[in-house]
Design a protein around this motif. Structure first.
Motif, PDB file in Angstrom:
ATOM      1  N   GLY A  28      -0.959 -31.722   3.410  1.00 45.78           N
ATOM      2  CA  GLY A  28      -0.239 -31.657   4.670  1.00 45.78           C
ATOM      3  C   GLY A  28       0.564 -30.374   4.846  1.00 45.78           C
ATOM      4  O   GLY A  28       1.318 -30.233   5.826  1.00 45.78           O
ATOM      5  N   ASP A  29       0.432 -29.408   3.912  1.00 46.77           N
ATOM      6  CA  ASP A  29       1.129 -28.119   4.048  1.00 46.77           C
ATOM      7  C   ASP A  29       0.373 -27.255   5.055  1.00 46.77           C
ATOM      8  O   ASP A  29      -0.781 -26.885   4.832  1.00 46.77           O
ATOM      9  N   LEU A  30       1.022 -26.921   6.155  1.00 44.43           N
ATOM     10  CA  LEU A  30       0.363 -26.212   7.257  1.00 44.43           C
ATOM     11  C   LEU A  30       0.705 -24.731   7.275  1.00 44.43           C
ATOM     12  O   LEU A  30       1.801 -24.323   6.887  1.00 44.43           O
ATOM     13  N   ASP A  31      -0.266 -23.963   7.769  1.00 38.06           N
ATOM     14  CA  ASP A  31      -0.034 -22.555   8.100  1.00 38.06           C
ATOM     15  C   ASP A  31       0.026 -22.488   9.623  1.00 38.06           C
ATOM     16  O   ASP A  31      -1.001 -22.552  10.300  1.00 38.06           O
ATOM     17  N   ALA A  32       1.248 -22.377  10.177  1.00 39.10           N
ATOM     18  CA  ALA A  32       1.408 -22.425  11.633  1.00 39.10           C
ATOM     19  C   ALA A  32       0.620 -21.322  12.319  1.00 39.10           C
ATOM     20  O   ALA A  32       0.113 -21.497  13.433  1.00 39.10           O
ATOM     21  N   ALA A  33       0.476 -20.183  11.675  1.00 38.24           N
ATOM     22  CA  ALA A  33      -0.225 -19.052  12.300  1.00 38.24           C
ATOM     23  C   ALA A  33      -1.716 -19.322  12.428  1.00 38.24           C
ATOM     24  O   ALA A  33      -2.399 -18.686  13.237  1.00 38.24           O
ATOM     25  N   ALA A  34      -2.233 -20.275  11.621  1.00 41.25           N
ATOM     26  CA  ALA A  34      -3.667 -20.554  11.661  1.00 41.25           C
ATOM     27  C   ALA A  34      -4.027 -21.618  12.686  1.00 41.25           C
ATOM     28  O   ALA A  34      -5.192 -21.999  12.799  1.00 41.25           O
ATOM     29  N   LEU A  35      -3.037 -22.121  13.420  1.00 45.08           N
ATOM     30  CA  LEU A  35      -3.310 -23.108  14.465  1.00 45.08           C
ATOM     31  C   LEU A  35      -3.859 -22.369  15.675  1.00 45.08           C
ATOM     32  O   LEU A  35      -3.119 -21.760  16.451  1.00 45.08           O
ATOM     33  N   ALA A  36      -5.181 -22.432  15.848  1.00 49.15           N
ATOM     34  CA  ALA A  36      -5.842 -21.570  16.832  1.00 49.15           C
ATOM     35  C   ALA A  36      -5.868 -22.158  18.233  1.00 49.15           C
ATOM     36  O   ALA A  36      -5.828 -21.420  19.223  1.00 49.15           O
TER      37      ALA A  36
ATOM     38  N   ARG B 216     -10.508 -24.558   8.775  1.00 52.41           N
ATOM     39  CA  ARG B 216     -10.903 -25.914   8.370  1.00 52.41           C
ATOM     40  C   ARG B 216      -9.848 -26.542   7.465  1.00 52.41           C
ATOM     41  O   ARG B 216      -9.429 -27.696   7.666  1.00 52.41           O
ATOM     42  N   ALA B 217      -9.404 -25.805   6.449  1.00 50.00           N
ATOM     43  CA  ALA B 217      -8.404 -26.339   5.516  1.00 50.00           C
ATOM     44  C   ALA B 217      -7.112 -26.674   6.236  1.00 50.00           C
ATOM     45  O   ALA B 217      -6.465 -27.693   5.957  1.00 50.00           O
ATOM     46  N   ASN B 218      -6.721 -25.820   7.191  1.00 47.50           N
ATOM     47  CA  ASN B 218      -5.477 -26.061   7.925  1.00 47.50           C
ATOM     48  C   ASN B 218      -5.571 -27.339   8.766  1.00 47.50           C
ATOM     49  O   ASN B 218      -4.619 -28.113   8.863  1.00 47.50           O
ATOM     50  N   ARG B 219      -6.755 -27.514   9.382  1.00 49.58           N
ATOM     51  CA  ARG B 219      -6.926 -28.707  10.219  1.00 49.58           C
ATOM     52  C   ARG B 219      -6.972 -29.981   9.366  1.00 49.58           C
ATOM     53  O   ARG B 219      -6.471 -31.032   9.780  1.00 49.58           O
ATOM     54  N   LEU B 220      -7.544 -29.884   8.185  1.00 49.25           N
ATOM     55  CA  LEU B 220      -7.524 -31.038   7.291  1.00 49.25           C
ATOM     56  C   LEU B 220      -6.100 -31.346   6.824  1.00 49.25           C
ATOM     57  O   LEU B 220      -5.715 -32.516   6.689  1.00 49.25           O
ATOM     58  N   ASN B 221      -5.304 -30.308   6.586  1.00 48.01           N
ATOM     59  CA  ASN B 221      -3.900 -30.520   6.244  1.00 48.01           C
ATOM     60  C   ASN B 221      -3.128 -31.139   7.403  1.00 48.01           C
ATOM     61  O   ASN B 221      -2.200 -31.934   7.202  1.00 48.01           O
ATOM     62  N   LEU B 222      -3.513 -30.785   8.621  1.00 52.28           N
ATOM     63  CA  LEU B 222      -2.874 -31.376   9.797  1.00 52.28           C
ATOM     64  C   LEU B 222      -3.159 -32.881   9.850  1.00 52.28           C
ATOM     65  O   LEU B 222      -2.266 -33.693  10.129  1.00 52.28           O
ATOM     66  N   LEU B 223      -4.411 -33.260   9.558  1.00 51.27           N
ATOM     67  CA  LEU B 223      -4.746 -34.687   9.525  1.00 51.27           C
ATOM     68  C   LEU B 223      -4.020 -35.399   8.378  1.00 51.27           C
ATOM     69  O   LEU B 223      -3.604 -36.550   8.515  1.00 51.27           O
ATOM     70  N   ALA B 224      -3.879 -34.712   7.241  1.00 52.77           N
ATOM     71  CA  ALA B 224      -3.138 -35.296   6.124  1.00 52.77           C
ATOM     72  C   ALA B 224      -1.677 -35.512   6.503  1.00 52.77           C
ATOM     73  O   ALA B 224      -1.051 -36.507   6.112  1.00 52.77           O
ATOM     74  N   ARG B 225      -1.126 -34.599   7.275  1.00 54.64           N
ATOM     75  CA  ARG B 225       0.264 -34.727   7.718  1.00 54.64           C
ATOM     76  C   ARG B 225       0.420 -35.922   8.671  1.00 54.64           C
ATOM     77  O   ARG B 225       1.417 -36.639   8.626  1.00 54.64           O
ATOM     78  N   LEU B 226      -0.595 -36.118   9.537  1.00 53.79           N
ATOM     79  CA  LEU B 226      -0.594 -37.290  10.413  1.00 53.79           C
ATOM     80  C   LEU B 226      -0.636 -38.572   9.581  1.00 53.79           C
ATOM     81  O   LEU B 226       0.137 -39.511   9.824  1.00 53.79           O
ATOM     82  N   ARG B 227      -1.552 -38.597   8.610  1.00 50.03           N
ATOM     83  CA  ARG B 227      -1.673 -39.773   7.742  1.00 50.03           C
ATOM     84  C   ARG B 227      -0.361 -40.074   7.029  1.00 50.03           C
ATOM     85  O   ARG B 227       0.131 -41.208   7.027  1.00 50.03           O
TER      86      ARG B 227
END
Length: 678
Positions: A587-595, A653-664
């Protein structure tokens, strides 16, 4: 179509056994009928003190012909196997079997067994005595020189079978020296003569004429109605007692209701004592003054005959016995009042609670310590909780409780009030046993709550310590009831009680979880929601209850259903990708990679919800936490409509998977949604 009538006539059957016995007779006979291919339209079973009766309607005259194919051994099997097959199938030679082929298993023998149907009368003469001889009485007895067991000596058997409009045949069989017939007998005293019967309808009418009401529920209705009318005529109300009514209806075949009285001086004794005395000793109902609600010095009795003197002698006899019993009760009460409750405590040293858990006196000491610990947690005065716990069992050695154990606690309250104890202490002495079952009331006063919880928790922790836990259906120390009592006290009073401070055994805490699941499911909660909110260390019963209710409300709404669907989609993607990648997304996100805007909006919504959920959970606002999760529905829907999670760019891809992990992980702050069905 033909009808079966069966009556088993005996000496008096104990009232408590009659209803169950009627049901067992119906089950035994109808099961045997079905096993023999005899279908029927309806069956009814009845009981009086001296008879069990059964009627089965629309039976066929004979069982149907049957044809059965029984597979045997292969044709090249050893002769021993073939001989065994022939014996089992009832064939005299292998030429009576046919050969079937199986592409995989080869040739094998098959026996075609045809059986002609048998006359129902012949079947009945076998299954009826078998039902009697295998009857499941708890404590049957033998009589005479016979070996057959029945609850009381069997005196006659009525068994007829035949179609309407014709004289039925007697089903011929014998139980010891009692042969079946078409004869029964009426009331023991008012109509003892033999009665010839044919079918069920004329059987019931004949019994009525012979002063026997066959149906126990009808006898109950007669007693209730006549008692209420007698009471109403005197300006009184009948004190309802369904258990006593059931018992009395099982003591009489022809109920005759009368009213008696007792000396008004006995009304100085607590009404519960009077009611218990009259109920236990004479099986009589008590009455209240309809205007004041106070106990009246009158009672209702039920005789089993119409007396020539109008019942005067019967009433007088009951009045004499009740006077004597109430005199004893008054003596016990006055003697107990003269003895301070605290003086009874040393007597508890001689009362063993359990061989490995010590005496009742030692148990009182444990309850006192535990009640003092619980008191601040439930808003009770510590000294009052200690005093109430100290005296909670002090009425056990009293004369009144010795006579009527069901009055324990209640008599302690009466004695405590009379001896100057605080009302809240006296109430706690009575209430600490409660609730005794699902319909019993729950203690509500703070001191009562503290002592009741201490009593039940001491039982549970004690038996857990000596490894005497419930197993399967066995629970000799009523530990399930004790745990459900704790749950009801906490939940019904809205208490946040940290059980972890009082229960250190992890197995016992798990037992509470299991009982809470049962309780919530019985109340209509979804089993998956209960599993979703309970974790191994959950120790706040009220919080669990509130979470289940709030989660249920969320998932009943469209936002909740859609959010759950989004959660499951996210988790499914994560499980698949984590397995493929051999790693866990934290769930660790890179905000800059949110496209894309949709993933930016979802990220912001998750962060906001995560902060709000954590704050609301800290404040015990579980409903508010659930409401915060509901706000994620829109951003989650938009994300899955627009965003491709498995982007060709590994970093995205990794960032978006971390985003889903953060939701979970954010949703798991509230409940394990992975355990929720849907």
């Amino acid at each position: 179509m033909p009808e079966l009538l069966l009556e088993l006539f005996s000496e008096e059957i104990p009232a408590r056994l009659q209803r169950r016995a009627a049901a067992d007779l119906k089950k035994a006979v109808t099961n045997a009928l079905i096993e023999n291919g005899l279908v029927y339209e309806s069956a009814g079973a009845f009981a009086t003190p001296r008879r069990l009766a059964l009627t089965v309607t629309s039976l066929p005259a004979a069982s149907p012909d049957t044809k059965e194919e029984r597979k045997g051994p292969k044709t090249d099997a050893p002769q021993q196997a073939i001989d065994g097959f022939l014996r089992a199938a009832g064939l005299s030679g292998i030429d009576q079997a046919k050969v079937q082929s199986d592409p995989k298993k080869g040739d094998f023998y098959v026996a075609v067994i045809e059986r002609k149907g048998a006359p129902t009368l012949d079947i009945l003469k076998d299954i009826l005595p078998a039902a009697v001889k295998s009857f499941p009485w708890g404590k049957p007895m033998r009589w005479g020189s016979g070996r057959t067991e029945w609850v009381r000596p069997l005196r006659a058997v009525t068994a007829t079978f035949g179609p309407d409009g014709e004289d039925p045949e007697i089903v011929p069989f014998t139980i010891e020296d009692v042969a079946s017939s078409n004869v029964t007998f009426g009331h023991r005293f008012m109509a003892p003569e033999a009665i010839k019967v044919r079918r069920f309808d004329d059987y019931v009418q004949a019994l009525e004429k012979a002063k026997v009401v066959l149906d126990i529920d009808r006898r109950k209705d007669i007693i209730r109605s006549d008692a209420e009318q007698l009471a109403f005529a005197q300006g009184l109300d009948l004190i309802a007692d369904e258990g006593l009514l059931e018992e009395v209806a099982g003591l009489v075949e022809w109920p005759v209701v009368m009213m008696g009285s007792f000396d008004a001086a006995f009304l100085e004794v607590p009404e519960e004592v009077i009611i218990a005395t009259i109920r236990a000793n004479q099986k009589c109902f008590c009455l209240r003054d309809a205007a004041t609600g106070k106990l009246a010095n009158k009672f209702i009795l039920t005789a089993n005959l119409i007396a020539e003197d109008g019942g005067a002698a019967i009433v007088a006899g009951n009045e004499r016995v009740i006077h004597a019993r109430l005199s004893d009760a008054k003596f016990f009460y006055e003697t107990d009042l003269a003895t301070p409750l605290s003086d009874n405590l040393p007597k508890l040293e001689d009362v063993v609670f359990h061989a490995r858990l010590g005496t009742q006196y030692e148990r009182v000491g444990r309850i006192e310590t535990l009640a003092a610990k619980i008191a601040p947690l439930v808003g009770a005065d510590v000294d009052d909780a200690r005093r109430a716990a100290r005296l909670a069992k002090a009425d056990l050695p009293s004369g009144m409780v010795g006579e009527f154990p069901e009055l324990q606690g209640l008599m302690g309250r009466y004695y405590a009030l009379a001896q100057g104890e605080k009302p809240e202490v006296a109430t706690a002495i009575e209430d600490h046993y409660k609730p005794l079952g699902p319909s019993d009331r729950v203690p509500s006063g703070a001191v009562s709550i503290a002592v009741a919880l201490a009593d039940k928790l001491d039982i549970l922790t004690g038996f857990w310590a000596i490894d005497e836990k419930p197993t399967g259906s066995k629970d000799p120390y009523a530990l399930r009831r004790a745990s459900l009592g704790v749950i009801r006290i906490v939940a019904d009073n809205g208490l946040h009680l940290p059980l972890g401070q009082l229960v250190t055994d992890g197995d016992l805490l798990s037992f509470f979880h299991d009982r809470l699941k049962v309780s919530l499911r019985d109340a209509g909660a979804r089993h998956d929601l209960v599993d979703a909110v309970i974790s191994a260390d959950s120790d706040d019963i009220l919080e669990i209850v509130n979470r289940v209710n709030a989660l249920g409300s969320l998932l009943e709404a469209e936002d909740g259903k859609a959010l759950l669907a989004g959660y499951k989609r996210a988790v499914n993607i994560l499980v698949a990708e984590e397995k493929k990648d051999g790693k866990t997304y934290t769930g660790d996100l890179d905000a800059a990679a949110l496209a894309l805007s949709e993933e930016t909006v979802l990220s912001a919504a998750i962060d906001l919800a995560r902060t709000d959920v954590a704050a609301r959970l800290e404040a015990d606002d579980y409903a508010g936490a659930i409401a915060s999760l509901a706000t994620l529905r829109g951003p989650v829907d938009a994300f899955f409509e627009t965003v491709l999670v498995n982007d060709p760019d590994p970093a995205i891809r990794a960032n978006r998977l971390n985003l889903l992990a953060r939701l979970r992980d954010t949703m798991h702050l509230v409940a394990d949604f992975g355990k929720v069905a849907g």
